[in-house]
Design a protein around this motif. Structure first.
Motif, PDB file in Angstrom:
ATOM      1  N   SER A  69      -2.985  11.071  15.633  1.00 21.82           N
ATOM      2  CA  SER A  69      -2.659   9.644  15.705  1.00 21.82           C
ATOM      3  C   SER A  69      -3.821   8.804  15.178  1.00 21.82           C
ATOM      4  O   SER A  69      -3.606   7.822  14.455  1.00 21.82           O
ATOM      5  CB  SER A  69      -2.273   9.226  17.124  1.00 21.82           C
ATOM      6  OG  SER A  69      -3.352   9.375  18.018  1.00 21.82           O
ATOM      7  N   GLN A  70      -5.055   9.198  15.498  1.00 18.19           N
ATOM      8  CA  GLN A  70      -6.213   8.450  15.010  1.00 18.19           C
ATOM      9  C   GLN A  70      -6.358   8.590  13.494  1.00 18.19           C
ATOM     10  O   GLN A  70      -6.678   7.625  12.807  1.00 18.19           O
ATOM     11  CB  GLN A  70      -7.493   8.915  15.710  1.00 18.19           C
ATOM     12  CG  GLN A  70      -7.500   8.628  17.205  1.00 18.19           C
ATOM     13  CD  GLN A  70      -7.258   7.171  17.521  1.00 18.19           C
ATOM     14  OE1 GLN A  70      -8.062   6.314  17.197  1.00 18.19           O
ATOM     15  NE2 GLN A  70      -6.148   6.864  18.166  1.00 18.19           N
ATOM     16  N   ARG A  71      -6.122   9.796  12.976  1.00 21.90           N
ATOM     17  CA  ARG A  71      -6.197  10.021  11.529  1.00 21.90           C
ATOM     18  C   ARG A  71      -5.164   9.169  10.804  1.00 21.90           C
ATOM     19  O   ARG A  71      -5.466   8.503   9.815  1.00 21.90           O
ATOM     20  CB  ARG A  71      -5.986  11.506  11.205  1.00 21.90           C
ATOM     21  CG  ARG A  71      -6.026  11.833   9.716  1.00 21.90           C
ATOM     22  CD  ARG A  71      -5.666  13.292   9.425  1.00 21.90           C
ATOM     23  NE  ARG A  71      -4.526  13.801  10.167  1.00 21.90           N
ATOM     24  CZ  ARG A  71      -3.246  13.529   9.887  1.00 21.90           C
ATOM     25  NH1 ARG A  71      -2.935  12.758   8.877  1.00 21.90           N
ATOM     26  NH2 ARG A  71      -2.269  14.037  10.620  1.00 21.90           N
ATOM     27  N   LEU A  72      -3.936   9.162  11.310  1.00 26.44           N
ATOM     28  CA  LEU A  72      -2.878   8.368  10.686  1.00 26.44           C
ATOM     29  C   LEU A  72      -3.196   6.879  10.763  1.00 26.44           C
ATOM     30  O   LEU A  72      -3.030   6.149   9.781  1.00 26.44           O
ATOM     31  CB  LEU A  72      -1.529   8.658  11.342  1.00 26.44           C
ATOM     32  CG  LEU A  72      -0.338   7.877  10.802  1.00 26.44           C
ATOM     33  CD1 LEU A  72      -0.159   8.097   9.303  1.00 26.44           C
ATOM     34  CD2 LEU A  72       0.923   8.249  11.566  1.00 26.44           C
ATOM     35  N   LEU A  73      -3.681   6.423  11.908  1.00 23.66           N
ATOM     36  CA  LEU A  73      -4.019   5.003  12.055  1.00 23.66           C
ATOM     37  C   LEU A  73      -5.179   4.631  11.131  1.00 23.66           C
ATOM     38  O   LEU A  73      -5.161   3.558  10.516  1.00 23.66           O
ATOM     39  CB  LEU A  73      -4.352   4.682  13.508  1.00 23.66           C
ATOM     40  CG  LEU A  73      -4.525   3.212  13.856  1.00 23.66           C
ATOM     41  CD1 LEU A  73      -3.326   2.378  13.422  1.00 23.66           C
ATOM     42  CD2 LEU A  73      -4.754   3.055  15.345  1.00 23.66           C
ATOM     43  N   GLU A  74      -6.162   5.509  10.999  1.00 22.16           N
ATOM     44  CA  GLU A  74      -7.287   5.245  10.094  1.00 22.16           C
ATOM     45  C   GLU A  74      -6.784   5.129   8.655  1.00 22.16           C
ATOM     46  O   GLU A  74      -7.176   4.218   7.923  1.00 22.16           O
ATOM     47  CB  GLU A  74      -8.344   6.353  10.204  1.00 22.16           C
ATOM     48  CG  GLU A  74      -9.601   6.078   9.421  1.00 22.16           C
ATOM     49  CD  GLU A  74     -10.430   4.918   9.947  1.00 22.16           C
ATOM     50  OE1 GLU A  74     -10.662   3.964   9.167  1.00 22.16           O
ATOM     51  OE2 GLU A  74     -10.853   4.948  11.105  1.00 22.16           O
ATOM     52  N   THR A  75      -5.887   6.041   8.252  1.00 23.32           N
ATOM     53  CA  THR A  75      -5.330   6.005   6.896  1.00 23.32           C
ATOM     54  C   THR A  75      -4.511   4.739   6.683  1.00 23.32           C
ATOM     55  O   THR A  75      -4.644   4.056   5.666  1.00 23.32           O
ATOM     56  CB  THR A  75      -4.459   7.255   6.646  1.00 23.32           C
ATOM     57  OG1 THR A  75      -5.266   8.421   6.832  1.00 23.32           O
ATOM     58  CG2 THR A  75      -3.875   7.260   5.250  1.00 23.32           C
ATOM     59  N   TYR A  76      -3.663   4.411   7.648  1.00 22.85           N
ATOM     60  CA  TYR A  76      -2.831   3.215   7.563  1.00 22.85           C
ATOM     61  C   TYR A  76      -3.703   1.958   7.466  1.00 22.85           C
ATOM     62  O   TYR A  76      -3.454   1.076   6.639  1.00 22.85           O
ATOM     63  CB  TYR A  76      -1.904   3.158   8.775  1.00 22.85           C
ATOM     64  CG  TYR A  76      -1.012   1.945   8.818  1.00 22.85           C
ATOM     65  CD1 TYR A  76      -0.050   1.720   7.834  1.00 22.85           C
ATOM     66  CD2 TYR A  76      -1.122   1.021   9.845  1.00 22.85           C
ATOM     67  CE1 TYR A  76       0.771   0.606   7.877  1.00 22.85           C
ATOM     68  CE2 TYR A  76      -0.305  -0.101   9.893  1.00 22.85           C
ATOM     69  CZ  TYR A  76       0.635  -0.300   8.902  1.00 22.85           C
ATOM     70  OH  TYR A  76       1.443  -1.406   8.948  1.00 22.85           O
ATOM     71  N   CYS A  77      -4.731   1.897   8.299  1.00 20.70           N
ATOM     72  CA  CYS A  77      -5.627   0.736   8.275  1.00 20.70           C
ATOM     73  C   CYS A  77      -6.346   0.638   6.931  1.00 20.70           C
ATOM     74  O   CYS A  77      -6.507  -0.466   6.396  1.00 20.70           O
ATOM     75  CB  CYS A  77      -6.640   0.822   9.411  1.00 20.70           C
ATOM     76  SG  CYS A  77      -5.923   0.465  11.020  1.00 20.70           S
ATOM     77  N   ALA A  78      -6.791   1.775   6.398  1.00 18.04           N
ATOM     78  CA  ALA A  78      -7.487   1.768   5.108  1.00 18.04           C
ATOM     79  C   ALA A  78      -6.581   1.194   4.025  1.00 18.04           C
ATOM     80  O   ALA A  78      -7.045   0.438   3.158  1.00 18.04           O
ATOM     81  CB  ALA A  78      -7.929   3.184   4.739  1.00 18.04           C
ATOM     82  N   GLU A  79      -5.293   1.515   4.087  1.00 22.81           N
ATOM     83  CA  GLU A  79      -4.351   0.945   3.116  1.00 22.81           C
ATOM     84  C   GLU A  79      -4.221  -0.567   3.278  1.00 22.81           C
ATOM     85  O   GLU A  79      -3.885  -1.263   2.329  1.00 22.81           O
ATOM     86  CB  GLU A  79      -2.979   1.610   3.256  1.00 22.81           C
ATOM     87  CG  GLU A  79      -2.948   3.044   2.769  1.00 22.81           C
ATOM     88  CD  GLU A  79      -1.597   3.708   2.983  1.00 22.81           C
ATOM     89  OE1 GLU A  79      -0.682   3.080   3.571  1.00 22.81           O
ATOM     90  OE2 GLU A  79      -1.466   4.868   2.549  1.00 22.81           O
TER      91      GLU A  79
END
Length: 150
Positions: free
Chosen positions: A20-30
């Protein structure tokens, strides 16, 4: 049905957190935002101010990492340091109005992500999960001294 082991439970929780943290980090980076930075800002905001040592302990980060992160927030005008009246060696870190604005702009992103993530659970399942995780967190506090020598 095969019984779930404690190791299975630990791995499920670890995997959920990491993914969940990895996905949120990726989403935020976008979205042009660093979730790691936002996480630190949320920590500061919820307390009104904090000290580096509190961040180190609460977020399990290395002292140098915290210093560099706070330096970066300060450089970007998102946080500021001020003397701690209770400890003249320490500095309090608080968000600037610009930092508070960034967090308020991020809130809909965070809420949307959480809504999508937890949409697979019923309201009752959400309550149960919250209760179970709280119970586990409380237990960690109870047994911490058994495994960590201070």
């Amino acid at each position: 049905m095969e019984k779930t082991t404690h190791a299975d439970l630990q791995e499920a929780l670890r995997s959920f957190y990491v993914n969940s943290q990895r996905l949120l980090e990726t989403y935020c980076a976008e979205q042009g935002i660093s979730f790691t930075r936002i996480r630190l800002m949320i920590f500061i905001e919820t307390r009104g101010w904090t000290r580096s040592v509190d961040v180190i302990e609460a977020l399990s980060l290395a002292p140098r990492t915290v210093t560099e992160a706070i330096d970066a927030l300060e450089k970007d005008g998102l946080a500021c340091r001020s003397p701690d009246p209770a400890d003249r060696r320490a500095k309090r870190v608080s968000l600037t109005p610009k930092g508070e604005k960034i967090l308020s702009e991020f809130e809909p992103i965070r809420n949307s992500f959480a809504g999508d993530l937890f949409s697979v659970l019923s309201t009752e399942a959400e309550r149960t999960l919250t209760s179970l995780v709280k119970k586990l967190n409380d237990r960690i506090g109870e047994i911490e001294h058994k495994y960590i020598s201070r």
